[in-house]
Design an enzyme around this catalytic site. Structure first.
Site, mmCIF file in Angstrom:
data_model
loop_
_atom_site.group_PDB
_atom_site.id
_atom_site.type_symbol
_atom_site.label_atom_id
_atom_site.label_comp_id
_atom_site.label_asym_id
_atom_site.label_seq_id
_atom_site.Cartn_x
_atom_site.Cartn_y
_atom_site.Cartn_z
ATOM 1 N N HIS A 1 2.097 3.550 -9.162
ATOM 2 C CA HIS A 1 1.889 2.126 -9.425
ATOM 3 C C HIS A 1 3.066 1.542 -10.213
ATOM 4 O O HIS A 1 3.479 0.406 -9.965
ATOM 5 C CB HIS A 1 0.570 1.903 -10.169
ATOM 6 C CG HIS A 1 -0.637 2.258 -9.342
ATOM 7 N ND1 HIS A 1 -0.810 1.806 -8.055
ATOM 8 C CD2 HIS A 1 -1.725 3.033 -9.612
ATOM 9 C CE1 HIS A 1 -1.959 2.279 -7.566
ATOM 10 N NE2 HIS A 1 -2.519 3.034 -8.497
ATOM 11 N N ASP B 1 0.831 -1.210 0.000
ATOM 12 C CA ASP B 1 0.000 0.000 0.000
ATOM 13 C C ASP B 1 0.865 1.260 0.000
ATOM 14 O O ASP B 1 1.973 1.260 0.522
ATOM 15 C CB ASP B 1 -0.912 -0.015 1.241
ATOM 16 C CG ASP B 1 -2.074 0.963 1.105
ATOM 17 O OD1 ASP B 1 -2.388 1.371 -0.031
ATOM 18 O OD2 ASP B 1 -2.662 1.321 2.136
ATOM 19 N N GLY B 2 0.320 2.320 -0.600
ATOM 20 C CA GLY B 2 0.983 3.622 -0.562
ATOM 21 C C GLY B 2 1.509 4.127 -1.899
ATOM 22 O O GLY B 2 2.182 5.152 -1.954
ATOM 23 N N ASN B 3 1.170 3.425 -2.984
ATOM 24 C CA ASN B 3 1.646 3.868 -4.304
ATOM 25 C C ASN B 3 1.123 5.261 -4.649
ATOM 26 O O ASN B 3 1.852 6.104 -5.164
ATOM 27 C CB ASN B 3 1.171 2.913 -5.397
ATOM 28 C CG ASN B 3 1.790 1.537 -5.289
ATOM 29 O OD1 ASN B 3 2.725 1.338 -4.539
ATOM 30 N ND2 ASN B 3 1.260 0.594 -6.056
ATOM 31 N N ARG C 1 -4.658 -1.974 9.049
ATOM 32 C CA ARG C 1 -5.868 -2.772 8.835
ATOM 33 C C ARG C 1 -5.569 -3.868 7.824
ATOM 34 O O ARG C 1 -4.547 -3.859 7.136
ATOM 35 C CB ARG C 1 -7.039 -1.892 8.383
ATOM 36 C CG ARG C 1 -6.769 -1.047 7.155
ATOM 37 C CD ARG C 1 -8.012 -0.233 6.733
ATOM 38 N NE ARG C 1 -7.692 0.712 5.671
ATOM 39 C CZ ARG C 1 -7.609 2.040 5.827
ATOM 40 N NH1 ARG C 1 -7.823 2.597 6.994
ATOM 41 N NH2 ARG C 1 -7.315 2.822 4.795
ATOM 42 N N ARG D 1 2.306 -4.773 6.117
ATOM 43 C CA ARG D 1 1.542 -3.772 5.369
ATOM 44 C C ARG D 1 2.354 -2.491 5.342
ATOM 45 O O ARG D 1 2.711 -1.952 6.388
ATOM 46 C CB ARG D 1 0.174 -3.498 5.984
ATOM 47 C CG ARG D 1 -0.614 -2.483 5.124
ATOM 48 C CD ARG D 1 -2.045 -2.272 5.535
ATOM 49 N NE ARG D 1 -2.704 -1.394 4.563
ATOM 50 C CZ ARG D 1 -3.965 -1.487 4.176
ATOM 51 N NH1 ARG D 1 -4.736 -2.422 4.682
ATOM 52 N NH2 ARG D 1 -4.478 -0.637 3.294
ATOM 53 N N ARG E 1 0.050 7.688 -2.649
ATOM 54 C CA ARG E 1 0.658 8.757 -1.837
ATOM 55 C C ARG E 1 2.110 9.014 -2.230
ATOM 56 O O ARG E 1 2.588 10.133 -2.199
ATOM 57 C CB ARG E 1 0.534 8.402 -0.344
ATOM 58 C CG ARG E 1 -0.850 8.714 0.216
ATOM 59 C CD ARG E 1 -1.103 8.012 1.505
ATOM 60 N NE ARG E 1 -1.370 6.596 1.284
ATOM 61 C CZ ARG E 1 -1.350 5.670 2.219
ATOM 62 N NH1 ARG E 1 -1.041 6.008 3.463
ATOM 63 N NH2 ARG E 1 -1.639 4.421 1.937
ATOM 64 N N SER F 1 -7.925 -4.912 5.401
ATOM 65 C CA SER F 1 -8.561 -4.617 4.105
ATOM 66 C C SER F 1 -8.983 -5.877 3.338
ATOM 67 O O SER F 1 -8.744 -5.988 2.130
ATOM 68 C CB SER F 1 -7.645 -3.737 3.249
ATOM 69 O OG SER F 1 -7.374 -2.512 3.882
ATOM 70 N N SER G 1 -7.572 -5.675 -4.720
ATOM 71 C CA SER G 1 -8.600 -6.267 -3.866
ATOM 72 C C SER G 1 -9.943 -6.288 -4.587
ATOM 73 O O SER G 1 -10.147 -5.552 -5.569
ATOM 74 C CB SER G 1 -8.725 -5.487 -2.555
ATOM 75 O OG SER G 1 -9.418 -4.279 -2.764
ATOM 76 N N LEU H 1 10.691 -20.506 -5.194
ATOM 77 C CA LEU H 1 9.710 -19.653 -4.500
ATOM 78 C C LEU H 1 8.305 -19.799 -5.088
ATOM 79 O O LEU H 1 8.130 -19.757 -6.307
ATOM 80 C CB LEU H 1 10.163 -18.185 -4.628
ATOM 81 C CG LEU H 1 9.197 -17.122 -4.096
ATOM 82 C CD1 LEU H 1 9.200 -17.108 -2.572
ATOM 83 C CD2 LEU H 1 9.581 -15.728 -4.638
ATOM 84 N N GLU I 1 2.195 -13.219 12.442
ATOM 85 C CA GLU I 1 2.765 -12.028 13.085
ATOM 86 C C GLU I 1 2.522 -10.828 12.175
ATOM 87 O O GLU I 1 2.819 -10.873 10.970
ATOM 88 C CB GLU I 1 4.273 -12.221 13.307
ATOM 89 C CG GLU I 1 4.606 -13.311 14.294
ATOM 90 C CD GLU I 1 4.038 -13.053 15.692
ATOM 91 O OE1 GLU I 1 4.028 -11.881 16.125
ATOM 92 O OE2 GLU I 1 3.600 -14.015 16.339
#
Ligand code: IPE
Ligand code: IPE
Ligand code: MG
Length: 260
Positions: free
Chosen positions: A38, A21-23, A195, A189, A25, A197, A66, A132, A208
Site C-alpha cells: 500500500h 489494484d494489486g498492492n 471486473r 484496472r 500481491r 468491483s 471501496s 486537474l 473504454e
C-alpha cells in the site's frame, strides 16, 4: 436524448478513472507485508497525478477504498485510513501549488472525524483551483451513488416538487456525485482482474475499458502511456455505425441525433 460528444481530436481522454489494484500481491511477491504494497501504491498515485498534470488530462478519478473494503482485516483497514490521512497531510499543499482541485467521493461519515476534517480542509484549500480535478473515491460504491441520487429524487417527489414521470436518466445522472464532470473516457484496472468491483457503475456506460496485469505499484509512466495509446487507437461509436463516426470525424462537427 443527449448524445456523448464525438470529437475528432479526442485522442486524449478528458477523464481517466483507475482501479488501483494489486498492492497486496506486489508486496507478497517481495515477501513483504501487505502494508508495504500500500505504501508503494501511494508512490504510484503521486507519479500518476504528475503524469496527468503533464499531459493536460482534466479529471483523474482513483478508487482508493471501496464500500466493500471494510471487510478486510481491521489492521489493514486502519493502515489504509492512516495512509489516507498521512497522504492528505503530506501532499495537499503540493497539489494546491500545482493547481489541482481535490474532491473525495463516497460515504465519508463512516470515517473517523479526524479524517473527515482532513478531507474537508484539503477540498476547501484547493476548491478554487483551475487545474486537474483529482477525485478520490473512498468508501465509495457505484450502487451507493445510484441509491443516494435516487433518494434525492424521491425526496423531491415526496415534497411535491417533482412528478414521478419527470424522473429521467438525465435527471438521475444530475444527482450523482460526479454530475458536474465529464464521464470517464478511459477506465484502467491494474492487477489483472477484469471486473468493475462496484466502481463507477452508471458513469462507465460508454467508457473504454483497459485492463493490465501490471500491479498498481508497478504502474509507471510507460504503463500509463500504453493505456493512453490503446485508448487513442479505439473508435468510440456511442451506438452509431463506424461509417457514421468517420463521416462525423471528417466533418469535424458533433453528431446531431435527429439527423441520422
Ligand atoms: C488495491 O490493492 C488497494 C485497495 C483495495 C485499497 P489490493 O490491496 O486489493 O491488492 P491485492 O488485490 O490484494 O493484490
Ligand atoms: C477494488 O479492488 C477496490 C480498490 C482498488 C479500492 P479490490 O481488490 O477490493 O477488488 P476485488 O475485491 O478484488 O473485486
Ligand atoms: Mg485487490
Amino acid at each position: 436524448m443527449s448524445v456523448p460528444p464525438v470529437s475528432p481530436d479526442s485522442r486524449l481522454p478528458r477523464h481517466v478513472a483507475i482501479i488501483m489494484d494489486g498492492n497486496g500481491r506486489w508486496a507478497k511477491q517481495r515477501y513483504l507485508p501487505r502494508p508495504a504494497g500500500h505504501r508503494a501504491g501511494v508512490t504510484s498515485v503521486r507519479r500518476t497525478v504528475e503524469q496527468c498534470i503533464a499531459k493536460g488530462i482534466e479529471v483523474l478519478t482513483l478508487f482508493a477504498f471501496s464500500s466493500e473494503n471494510w471487510r478486510r482485516p481491521p489492521q489493514e483497514v486502519s493502515l489504509l485510513m492512516e495512509l489516507f490521512i498521512a497522504s492528505l497531510e503530506r501532499e495537499t499543499r503540493k497539489l494546491h501549488e500545482n493547481g489541482v482541485r481535490l474532491r473525495v467521493i463516497g460515504e465519508r461519515t463512516a470515517f473517523a472525524p479526524r479524517l473527515q476534517d482532513k478531507i474537508a480542509e484539503a477540498e476547501a484549500m484547493t476548491a478554487a483551483n483551475r487545474g486537474l480535478h483529482l477525485v478520490i473515491a473512498a468508501n465509495y460504491g457505484g450502487r451507493w451513488d445510484i441509491a443516494q441520487a435516487s433518494r434525492q429524487l424521491a425526496i423531491e417527489v415526496a415534497e411535491g416538487r417533482l412528478r414521478p414521470d419527470e424522473i429521467t436518466s438525465e435527471r438521475l445522472a444530475s444527482r450523482l456525485v460526479l454530475a458536474d464532470l465529464p464521464e470517464p473516457d478511459l477506465f484502467i484496472r491494474t492487477g489483472g482482474e477484469q471486473r468493475i468491483s462496484n466502481f463507477l457503475l452508471w458513469q462507465l456506460a460508454y467508457t473504454e475499458l483497459y485492463f493490465t496485469p501490471r500491479l498498481w505499484p508497478d504502474f509507471d509512466e510507460t504503463a500509463f502511456g500504453e493505456a493512453l495509446a490503446s485508448f487513442a487507437s479505439r473508435q468510440r461509436r456511442f451506438g452509431y455505425t463506424g461509417d457514421q463516426i468517420e463521416q462525423i470525424t471528417q466533418r469535424q462537427v458533433p453528431p446531431d441525433p435527429t439527423q441520422t
